[in-house]
Design an enzyme around this catalytic site. Structure first.
Site, short mmCIF file in Angstrom:
data_model
loop_
_atom_site.label_atom_id
_atom_site.label_comp_id
_atom_site.label_asym_id
_atom_site.label_seq_id
_atom_site.Cartn_x
_atom_site.Cartn_y
_atom_site.Cartn_z
N SER A 14 -22.53 -30.71 -14.07
CA SER A 14 -22.63 -29.31 -13.61
C SER A 14 -23.60 -28.48 -14.45
O SER A 14 -23.35 -27.30 -14.70
CB SER A 14 -21.26 -28.61 -13.60
OG SER A 14 -20.35 -29.35 -12.86
N GLY A 18 -29.67 -29.96 -9.92
CA GLY A 18 -30.23 -29.77 -8.58
C GLY A 18 -31.15 -28.56 -8.54
O GLY A 18 -32.23 -28.60 -7.93
N GLN A 192 -29.22 -34.73 -28.89
CA GLN A 192 -29.77 -35.91 -29.58
C GLN A 192 -29.08 -37.18 -29.11
O GLN A 192 -29.70 -38.21 -28.86
CB GLN A 192 -29.56 -35.78 -31.09
CG GLN A 192 -30.28 -34.62 -31.74
CD GLN A 192 -29.88 -34.50 -33.21
OE1 GLN A 192 -29.70 -35.49 -33.90
NE2 GLN A 192 -29.74 -33.27 -33.70
N ASP A 240 -29.06 -19.26 -19.37
CA ASP A 240 -28.30 -18.79 -18.21
C ASP A 240 -29.02 -17.60 -17.57
O ASP A 240 -29.54 -16.74 -18.28
CB ASP A 240 -26.90 -18.34 -18.63
CG ASP A 240 -26.06 -19.53 -19.10
OD1 ASP A 240 -26.56 -20.67 -19.01
OD2 ASP A 240 -24.91 -19.30 -19.56
N CYS A 382 -19.00 -22.67 13.58
CA CYS A 382 -18.43 -23.97 13.92
C CYS A 382 -16.93 -23.84 14.24
O CYS A 382 -16.57 -23.30 15.27
CB CYS A 382 -18.73 -24.99 12.82
SG CYS A 382 -18.71 -26.66 13.48
N GLU A 406 -8.02 -30.75 18.92
CA GLU A 406 -8.10 -31.30 17.57
C GLU A 406 -6.75 -31.15 16.86
O GLU A 406 -6.34 -31.99 16.09
CB GLU A 406 -9.20 -30.57 16.77
CG GLU A 406 -9.28 -31.02 15.32
CD GLU A 406 -10.42 -30.37 14.53
OE1 GLU A 406 -11.17 -29.55 15.11
OE2 GLU A 406 -10.57 -30.69 13.34
N ARG A 463 -17.05 -32.45 16.34
CA ARG A 463 -16.63 -33.38 17.40
C ARG A 463 -16.07 -32.65 18.60
O ARG A 463 -16.06 -33.16 19.70
CB ARG A 463 -15.54 -34.32 16.88
CG ARG A 463 -15.98 -35.22 15.74
CD ARG A 463 -14.92 -36.27 15.42
NE ARG A 463 -15.09 -36.80 14.08
CZ ARG A 463 -15.94 -37.77 13.75
NH1 ARG A 463 -16.68 -38.33 14.68
NH2 ARG A 463 -16.06 -38.18 12.50
N HIS A 508 -24.49 -24.61 12.54
CA HIS A 508 -24.42 -24.11 11.16
C HIS A 508 -25.73 -23.44 10.76
O HIS A 508 -26.60 -24.08 10.15
CB HIS A 508 -24.14 -25.28 10.20
CG HIS A 508 -22.77 -25.84 10.33
ND1 HIS A 508 -21.71 -25.36 9.60
CD2 HIS A 508 -22.27 -26.81 11.12
CE1 HIS A 508 -20.61 -26.03 9.93
NE2 HIS A 508 -20.93 -26.91 10.85
N GLU A 510 -26.24 -21.49 8.42
CA GLU A 510 -26.35 -21.34 6.96
C GLU A 510 -27.26 -22.39 6.33
O GLU A 510 -27.84 -22.16 5.27
CB GLU A 510 -24.96 -21.38 6.31
CG GLU A 510 -24.23 -22.71 6.31
CD GLU A 510 -23.39 -22.98 7.57
OE1 GLU A 510 -23.70 -22.37 8.61
OE2 GLU A 510 -22.46 -23.79 7.51
N1 GLN Z 1 -13.31 -29.43 13.43
C1 GLN Z 1 -14.24 -28.91 14.35
C2 GLN Z 1 -14.93 -29.98 15.15
O1 GLN Z 1 -15.01 -31.11 14.72
C3 GLN Z 1 -15.27 -28.02 13.66
C4 GLN Z 1 -16.12 -28.77 12.69
C5 GLN Z 1 -16.79 -27.86 11.71
O2 GLN Z 1 -16.40 -26.71 11.51
N2 GLN Z 1 -17.81 -28.35 11.03
O3 GLN Z 1 -15.42 -29.70 16.20
#
Ligand code: GLN
Length: 548
Positions: A14, A18, A192, A240, A382, A406, A463, A508, A510
């Site tokens: 940590s 990256g 070292q 930092d 999602c 689900e 899914r 997603h 993000e």
């Molecule tokens: N569990 C949900 C699905 O598989 C959403 C997946 C997620 O949020 N990445 O569709």
């Protein structure tokens, strides 16, 4: 001719390897070089897709549908390097390739061994990681020098370097200079010893990047230089950061890492690099006009890394308005009708991220209902979008039993159901609907307005999906289907037009937000939160909290 930089870490994990790796990419790109970045991970999972976000942080998804380590997210946020499945290899993926070949008779007559077969396979992965035309390939080795499991990787990069001229390969080692309160000084011994470990294996680092809380003195630099056999100007301090990780490239340039790279690789060096866009970013982040508080209601709230890209994208969206985003992290299971005002009161926006399984779904729906009814901006991603659809179905469209299969495979109203392409899938690794798909945004919707175009490509990892059998009913009740994946006829974006911002996306966004190019949805969401923050309703909520 591709040059190679290997980044290893020592002393503790940590340390931000990256980010340091990504920062090196930034400065090289500023010199007009084409860079690739790769992560080699010593764990046995073939990819991180099956690991718990609690343990390993978020699973990052690349454009080509690879489930990756979150470090690949840093690489993409900082640099322009092409990131995909070639950008990662693990002990698991290396061994499975070797074992597959062995079964096919690819090593007929030979005893298959770590050296040379595994180390050769690692070297092939390194070559694959640098696409044609790459000037400099940067390879980060996961783990810490001295770990048993990273030994084959270190051996592989040692052998790799041996085959190249000295000025074509560079070893960068990231270490820690701990500060001891009791004696009031920083210690160089762990550095070292960690360099000693590398040298035992046969790797002499060319550059040391030393993480420290306080500035490193010149005396310490010469001591580290002498004991570690690294020239003083190649011992770089990485203190930092004050406000944001996005300062790291600037700090490292100022500390001389760029000079070290130029010198080592004998790069043309007529002008200093222009870092003005990053300087401008630092300026804006350091001097926000104000703050805005966003609630994140999720299942893996305890670990910041579990929603790393979400938090980063929110910060980018805030910075686009020159506002600092404060997070109110709330465990979804804690949310219930009776306490929701207490938990969420005073926030200016609600984000419900992705997730899996039953735990927390009820609380997410409850939080979303609160946001919808109180005109608080809400953004579902999602599983968060699926929860939004369920919330609307249950509380507005009159489908009280609306559920996702689900959670309850035999539910009466499967408003969210399994993707058709998933019905026969039994393997867990890399089998979701993954990576970038096209989505057509519907004219006149908020989503289309925010993106400013009608065809977008966003990344997926799921899914289950919005069940088209309920679409008519939900649309009549006011839930607009704002984006469609036309090929599969899948609803990818939903929104409520009467609400200032009640928008859910199956994908997603993000993963595509960068500090220098914030994602439009996050910018718009924070924009809506700022508008909400300025309303009397928000002021009233804040006053209520103060009176509590
Ligand atoms: N569990 C949900 C699905 O598989 C959403 C997946 C997620 O949020 N990445 O569709």
């Amino acid at each position: 001719m591709t040059r190679f930089i290997f980044v290893t870490g020592g002393v503790v994990s940590s340390l931000g390897k990256g980010i340091t790796t990504a920062a090196i990419a930034v400065m090289l790109e500023k010199r007009g070089l084409k860079v690739s970045i790769q992560k080699l991970d010593p764990y046995i999972n073939v990819d991180p897709g099956t690991m718990s976000p609690f343990e390993h942080g978020e699973v990052y998804v690349t454009e080509d549908g690879y489930e990756a380590d979150l470090d690949l997210g840093h690489y993409e946020r900082f640099s322009q390097a092409p990131i995909g499945r070639h950008s990662n290899a693990t002990t698991g993926s290396i061994y499975s390739a070797v074992i597959k070949r062995e079964r096919k008779g690819g090593y007929l007559g030979q005893t298959v061994q770590v050296i040379p077969h595994i180390t050769d396979e690692i070297q092939k992965a390194i070559v694959r990681g640098a696409p044609k035309g790459t000037d400099i390939a940067i390879i980060e080795i996961g783990g810490t020098a001295g770990d048993i499991e990273s030994l084959p990787f270190l051996e592989a990069i040692r052998q790799f370097g041996l085959k190249l001229p000295k000025n074509q390969v560079m070893y960068v080692h990231l270490t820690l200079l701990p500060f001891l309160n009791a004696s009031g000084e920083m210690k160089t011994k762990p550095t070292q010893q960690s360099v000693g470990k590398l040298r035992e294996i046969g790797i002499q680092p060319d550059v040391l990047v030393c993480r420290c809380e306080r500035p490193m003195t010149e005396g310490m630099r010469s001591k580290i230089s002498m004991f570690c056999n690294v020239r003083p100007q190649f011992v770089i301090q990485e203190q930092d950061v004050a406000t944001t990780i996005y300062e790291v490239p600037l700090d490292l340039v100022e500390e001389g890492l760029d000079r070290a790279l130029v010198q080592h690789f004998e790069l043309p060096n007529d002008t200093p690099i222009d870092m003005s866009d990053w300087e401008d970013l630092r300026e804006r982040w350091a001097n926000p006009k104000g703050e805005v508080e966003i609630a994140v209601v999720g299942k893996y709230i305890e670990l910041h890394d579990a929603y790393k890209s979400i938090y980063e994208a929110l910060l980018h969206g805030g910075a686009a308005h020159q506002y600092k985003v404060r997070f109110r992290k709330i465990a979804a299971e804690d949310c219930a009708d009776g306490n929701i005002e207490e938990l969420l009161g005073g926030v200016s926006g609600l984000l419900v991220p992705g997730g899996f399984g039953e735990r927390g779904l009820k609380g997410k729906i409850c939080a979303l209902r609160w946001a919808r009814e109180n005109q608080v901006p809400a953004f579902g991603i999602c599983f968060g979008m699926q929860a939004m659809v369920l919330e609307y179905a249950r509380h507005v469209a009159g489908l009280q039993d609306a559920d996702t299969s689900e959670v309850d495979a035999d539910c009466a109203e499967p408003v969210i159901h399994l993707l058709e392409s998933q019905t026969d899938v039994t393997d867990k690794g890399g089998t979701m609907r993954l990576g970038a798909y096209a989505c057509r945004l519907i004219e006149g919707t908020k989503a289309a307005e925010i993106y400013g175009r009608d065809l977008i490509f966003e990344r997926h990892r799921h899914r289950w999906e919005y069940n088209n059998a309920y679409r008519d009913r939900l649309e009549k009740a006011g839930l607009v289907s704002a984006g469609i994946h036309e090929k599969g006829n899948l609803v990818e974006v939903v929104e409520v037009p009467e609400h200032p911002f009640y928008l859910g996306v199956q994908y997603h966004p993000e993963f595509k937000s960068k500090p220098l190019a914030p994602h439009p949805l996050f910018t718009a969401f924070i924009g809506a939160a700022l508008v909400y923050q300025a309303t009397p309703a928000h002021a009233e909520e804040v006053a209520q909290i103060e009176n509590r």
